[in-house]
Every structure is written in structure tokens, then in C-alpha cells.
Design a protein around this motif. Structure first.
Motif, PDB file in Angstrom:
ATOM      1  N   PHE A  93      13.929  10.468  30.973  1.00 58.16           N
ATOM      2  CA  PHE A  93      13.143  11.588  31.467  1.00 58.16           C
ATOM      3  C   PHE A  93      13.767  12.218  32.712  1.00 58.16           C
ATOM      4  O   PHE A  93      13.444  13.333  33.066  1.00 58.16           O
ATOM      5  CB  PHE A  93      11.706  11.144  31.776  1.00 58.16           C
ATOM      6  N   ALA A  94      14.642  11.468  33.373  1.00 58.22           N
ATOM      7  CA  ALA A  94      15.347  12.014  34.525  1.00 58.22           C
ATOM      8  C   ALA A  94      16.689  12.526  34.010  1.00 58.22           C
ATOM      9  O   ALA A  94      17.374  11.831  33.279  1.00 58.22           O
ATOM     10  CB  ALA A  94      15.572  10.916  35.559  1.00 58.22           C
ATOM     11  N   SER A 142      18.971   3.334  24.563  1.00 58.52           N
ATOM     12  CA  SER A 142      17.735   3.669  23.867  1.00 58.52           C
ATOM     13  C   SER A 142      16.550   2.879  24.405  1.00 58.52           C
ATOM     14  O   SER A 142      15.408   3.299  24.307  1.00 58.52           O
ATOM     15  CB  SER A 142      17.883   3.420  22.369  1.00 58.52           C
ATOM     16  N   THR A 187      13.701   4.209  27.941  1.00 60.11           N
ATOM     17  CA  THR A 187      13.092   5.506  27.638  1.00 60.11           C
ATOM     18  C   THR A 187      12.738   6.263  28.899  1.00 60.11           C
ATOM     19  O   THR A 187      12.854   7.468  28.951  1.00 60.11           O
ATOM     20  CB  THR A 187      11.827   5.323  26.791  1.00 60.11           C
ATOM     21  N   ALA A 188      12.271   5.543  29.910  1.00 64.72           N
ATOM     22  CA  ALA A 188      11.820   6.230  31.119  1.00 64.72           C
ATOM     23  C   ALA A 188      12.959   7.008  31.739  1.00 64.72           C
ATOM     24  O   ALA A 188      12.806   8.162  32.136  1.00 64.72           O
ATOM     25  CB  ALA A 188      11.284   5.219  32.126  1.00 64.72           C
ATOM     26  N   ILE A 189      14.111   6.340  31.834  1.00 66.23           N
ATOM     27  CA  ILE A 189      15.252   6.943  32.506  1.00 66.23           C
ATOM     28  C   ILE A 189      15.633   8.257  31.838  1.00 66.23           C
ATOM     29  O   ILE A 189      16.075   9.200  32.494  1.00 66.23           O
ATOM     30  CB  ILE A 189      16.455   5.980  32.475  1.00 66.23           C
ATOM     31  N   ASN A 220      18.203   6.280  39.558  1.00 62.66           N
ATOM     32  CA  ASN A 220      17.754   6.253  38.166  1.00 62.66           C
ATOM     33  C   ASN A 220      18.540   7.243  37.313  1.00 62.66           C
ATOM     34  O   ASN A 220      18.710   7.044  36.113  1.00 62.66           O
ATOM     35  CB  ASN A 220      16.261   6.551  38.086  1.00 62.66           C
TER      36      ASN A 220
END
Lengths: 346, 346
Positions: free
Chosen positions: A70-71, A63, A66-68, A56
């Protein structure tokens, strides 16, 4: 001092299944000066952790993802940080001496310069093999412990389903659940793994999901009275089938969704009517959230390992060159237990 | 005594969008004997509740629809039970007298014989219109109250998104959230409803989802700092878009998924990477689970209604014959607020 460091990096962002050609071994010259006040520690890496979530971090950022975001991203051409065990070569920190064993955030390379503020602790192996401290007593273990006890909130006698049950986290969740007094069934991708779950790790039952044509029916067969807790490591169709088979007030802890890591278009679509009528909770979590449990987790797990009540499954490859194939193998289910690469002799 | 009772029933199970032709008005002869010890109460129905979830009770039962089996089936040709307000005609219970107002589980018919053990309470309207006691102070209100305070676990200042925000539950959730100190945005299916949310119910903002081509972007526009709480009444694409826009540790309370009731094939596929990395909780619930909060809910809501801090939106049709179209209209978004049918004059 100066030394040549070889490390693994990605050539470009990876979207989809990772391939050998996505990786390269690079060489850099590390300079390490003593007495300049940086409080850095130069570590020779011995054992490094190989984890699916790293994929990930390798994806293209956009854009819509979004989740990615966070990593923290892995940058092409640069070293890739990972949890591991190493030995101090030089240190600017007075309490870290040359030759000390350490555990913390190292890298997929021969050496790591660990900066002040990064995760690094001196390691007393306490009689256990060093690889145990990379996974079972590291973040894989903490994921299993925090996820099972805090997210799943088990009660004795409840039924627990674990996917990727012979993996680094799943193999521990199943053992914690058995020791706690739950009925535990795991699924895995080969007969060898299924046998291991039942014969070595004490699972009440296990099945090879690749041999099942209908996952709903399979789960109904293994859980005639329904599933109270599903510890999800895979996502996709297995999550959908688990939700169908959940009992009222069932809990799904989403630790990872490995089937969705390699395919952005693949998504579980759990039946929300089930979620409403059965008052199911689906909750995502990260091991980091349970750092406060670390002392409990460590002492409990250490005790179980010492007394033989729990087993640490480690799957070790040798040499820096094997890091890419070890990583790629995770997505084919090659590993049995925690995948680790030994970079150098102890 | 004997009396003719006309009631609405379904001709056969309904899978998909309900149509007028799925319903019929039937006539039966009700016999009601006094002094036989059954403790039954004969009630003339005045106002009955029209709720989307009834469609789930009308569906064909099959082994693959485990969730549906949790809702008691509506049998073709039989009366359909529903919450409502009525007046006692005859009673075997000494504390229920002819002429008493009651609230409880009645039916889509002119009369209901309420059996011992079923939900029935004497009603003191306390100065509020009777329809308020069907929805706002009944299960719609309890869904909103229990779902918002217990499932969403709000903190002051958090951002709240409500779908079907002008509906029976959504309109109350938004008002509870505003009174609690949250920032609240609702979506609805017409400009008229949007205006109502902003001008009458005090929502901070609202939008017409039918005018948005990209729900992700719409939510990003209305929640530039992300969504902390999503109160879901609709499921489908809106749930997917909300998950993309959720903040870390965001909570989704799934109250209903009306977009999925009429289409078994329609499913939300929320991005599980978002769920994991942002540690999102998705939790289904039913109002029944919060019966223990009823006294709190009732006194709080009653007080807010009396002082004008909350408004009860009721959308009333007249006559038993209008029950099918009132019900069918729910799935087209015809209703504004709680849909109720007045069966008889007060």
C-alpha cells in the motif's frame, strides 16, 4: 537550463535495521526547459523531512507483505520523495515565480523537479521558522491532529498515553491532548527526553521505557485508574502492555509501529480477551485520510504556536550527506522531535 | 416450600481445556417462602444456554488477567448462572403466576430462585419453539445483530468473512449479512458444517479450516478482492490471516476468541503494518452493549424466522447430566448451531 543534482538513494531494498552502507549519494544532470507546457516547477530543497515510515517503502516486496504494497515503493538508485520546504528556481507554472518559497513533496536531494499534479503549495511562513512548516504544520502535525481528534475521539478528563512521545507526532499529540483537557503521560527512551516532556511540553508525567523491566507494571503505576486513549507510535510490547491497562471502551490509535518496521518477525500480540471484555477499539490511520481537516488543523496549530501554547520540537541536521545518518538515527531514537535535514541555506 | 435442586458446578477454577472431571452435580435444598416481600421467583429450568464465554468466568483470577476480571467469577461449588427458558413454580411477584413461561438469567440446574433485579421476563413464544428463545432470540442473536450492524457497519455489496460460522452467533451473522446484501463466506471445522452453511443457511461459500494448510492462501482464494468485514469468533491464526486479507478501511468485530479461551499463551499477533496502512479497525464488543437494540433485533429476527428467511440452528442435549459434556464439546467444535441443554420436559 541544466544543473547537477546530488541526491540520496538506496543501493538495494532494505529489510531490517537500515545501515549507512545501504545508502549512496548519486549525481544526475537535471534538464529543465521553459515554455514546453509541462507545468513543472524546479525547486531548490531547503529543509526535508526524515520519517520512519520511509523504511516500509524501502522493503523487499513480496506477496506476503500485503500492507507494504500500500506504500509506494522506493526504487534503488532513484530519488526518494519526501515532504519539505524549498525555493523555486525555475517554473513553468505562471503563479510560481523564481525565489518563491514552496512546501510540498520534494526529495532527499539538492533539487526536485515537481511535476504537475504532485503536492506543491506556495508557502507564507507567517512569521514562523521554515522548519516548522516541514513537520509541525505538515504531515506530522496532521497525523497528530487527525489521529488524536478523529481516531481517539477524546473527552475532557480522559487519560491519554503516548509512546515515542518526544517524537515528531507524539510530541504534538501530547500537547493537543493537554490543551484539550486530558491527563497525559508519555514514554520516551532517555531521561533527557522525559525531562523535556514534563518541563517543556507540559505532559502531566513521563517515563523512560528503557528503565522499566515490566511495562505492564509501569503503566499501572502511571495510570492507576487505567488508560482511556493510547496513541501508539511503536507497536510491540508497549501495545500489549497498553491494552492490558486500557479502560472499558478504550481507544488505541495506531499511527506507527516503529519497533516492528525494523523487524518483520516482531509483532504485538494484544490480549484479545481484553479487547472483547473491555470493548477496546484498535484503529490504524494515515494522515492523508484527514486532509479535509487541514485548514482547521493549520489555523488551530498556528494559533497555538504563535501564542506559545504549543511548542514545535525540531531536530535539524545539516547537509545532504547527513540524510542517511539522520534517517538511521530515527530507529535508535537519536532524534528529539521532528527530524529534518537542512539541505541549503535559506 | 422446600425442594431438592440438583445443579452443575465446578470443583475448582479451570485454566485450559475443560474436562469432565472439572465438574460435579451437587444437590441443595431450596427454601422458597411466599409473602416475605423478597419479590423472588422460583423457576423450573426447561432449556439452558451453553456458551464458550463461561470458561473465562471459570479461570483463576490473577492480577495479570485484567480482562477476565470484567466477567463475574464462577465460584467453585456454587450454581452457574446462564440464560434460559423456564416455567414459574412459585412467585412473590404478583405479575408472575405459577405455570408462566419465563426467559432470563437462570442456571445450570433444575431450579433457579431468580432474585429481584435479575434479568427475567415473561415469555410469549409467539409460535416458535422454546429453544429459539434461548439463543437465536436471546443473547447469541443480539451479539450477532449488534456486532454485525453496529460494530461492522456494513454496506451493501461488501464482503464478509465469518469464523465459527456454524456456531450460535456465526450462523446468524452470516444470515443477517446475506439478507442485508453482502457477499458472505464462512469457515467451520467439518465438511458437514460447510455443507450446512452453503445449502441451508445461504452462505455464498464456506470452507473447512482444518483442511487448509495455509489460512492466508485460503482466504485469498475465497476473497480474491479482499475482505471488508471480518466477524471474529475464534481469534488466533485466523484473525492474523484475516487481517492480511482485509481491504482498506476494513472492520474486524471481535465477538469471541474461542481458540484463546483454552490457552492463555495463545495470542493472535495481527500485522500492525496492515492495520496502519489499510486503516483497519479491530473492535471488541459484548451483546450487553446493544440492549438498546433489543426491540429492533427481536422484531426483525422474529419476522425473518416466521417467513423462513432465517433459520435458527439449535443443537440440543437432554438432561442436567449432559451439561458438562455439552460445554466441553463447544471447545472441540461438537455443536452445530446454538448449544442448549433441555433440563426438563415442557
Amino acid at each position: 537550463m541544466e544543473l547537477k543534482n546530488r541526491f540520496v538513494s538506496i543501493k538495494a531494498s532494505i529489510d531490517g535495521t537500515p545501515l549507512d552502507s545501504d545508502f549512496e549519494i548519486k549525481t544526475e544532470t537535471l534538464s529543465f526547459s521553459i515554455g514546453v507546457g509541462t507545468k513543472q516547477v524546479l525547486v531548490q530543497n531547503l529543509y526535508v523531512s526524515i520519517d520512519p515510515y520511509q523504511l516500509n517503502r524501502m522493503k523487499t516486496r513480496s506477496s506476503s507483505q500485503t500492507a507494504i504494497s500500500f506504500a509506494s515503493a522506493i526504487i534503488p538508485g532513484e530519488a526518494i520523495d519526501t515532504y519539505g520546504v524549498g525555493r523555486v528556481v525555475e517554473s513553468e507554472k505562471p503563479d510560481y515565480q523564481k525565489g518563491d518559497l514552496v512546501v510540498g513533496l520534494l526529495s532527499w536531494g539538492e533539487y526536485t523537479v515537481v511535476k504537475e499534479g504532485s503536492i506543491l503549495n506556495k508557502l507564507d511562513p507567517m512569521g514562523l521558522p521554515l522548519p516548522h512548516h516541514v513537520g509541525t504544520l505538515g504531515f506530522s502535525g496532521l497525523s497528530a491532529y487527525g489521529g488524536f481528534f478523529e481516531v481517539c475521539k477524546p473527552k475532557k478528563g480522559e487519560t491519554v498515553f503516548v509512546s515515542a512521545a518526544s517524537g515528531s507526532v507524539g510530541s504534538l499529540v501530547g500537547q493537543y491532548a493537554k490543551l484539550f483537557g486530558c491527563y497525559v503521560v508519555g514514554c520516551a527512551g532517555s531521561q533527557k527526553k522525559v525531562d523535556l516532556l514534563k518541563e517543556e511540553l507540559g505532559f502531566d508525567d513521563a517515563f523512560n521505557y528503557k528503565e522499566e523491566t515490566d511495562l505492564n507494571s509501569a503503566l499501572k503505576r502511571y495510570f492507576p485508574d487505567g488508560i482511556d486513549i493510547y496513541f501508539d507510535n511503536v507497536g510491540g510490547e508497549m501495545l500489549e502492555a497498553a491494552v492490558v491497562n486500557m479502560n472499558t471502551f478504550g481507544r488505541v490509535a495506531v499511527c506507527g509501529v516503529i519497533s516492528e518496521y525494523i523487524d518483520n518477525g516482531k509483532r504485538a500480540a494484544p490480549n484479545m480477551l481484553d479487547v472483547v471484555y473491555k470493548r477496546i477499539t484498535i484503529e490504524g490511520f494515515l494522515a492523508n485520510d484527514y486532509i479535509k481537516l487541514y485548514a482547521d488543523f493549520f489555523s488551530t496549530t498556528m494559533e497555538h504556536l504563535r501564542t506559545g501554547k504549543m511548542k514545535a520540537l525540531t531536530d535539524i541536521s545539516y547537509g545532504l550527506e547527513s540524510v542517511p545518518s539522520a534517517f538511521i538515527g530515527l530507529f535508535r531514537g537519536d532524534n528529539v522531535g521532528k527530524k529534518i535535514v537542512q539541505i541549503a541555506d535559506e
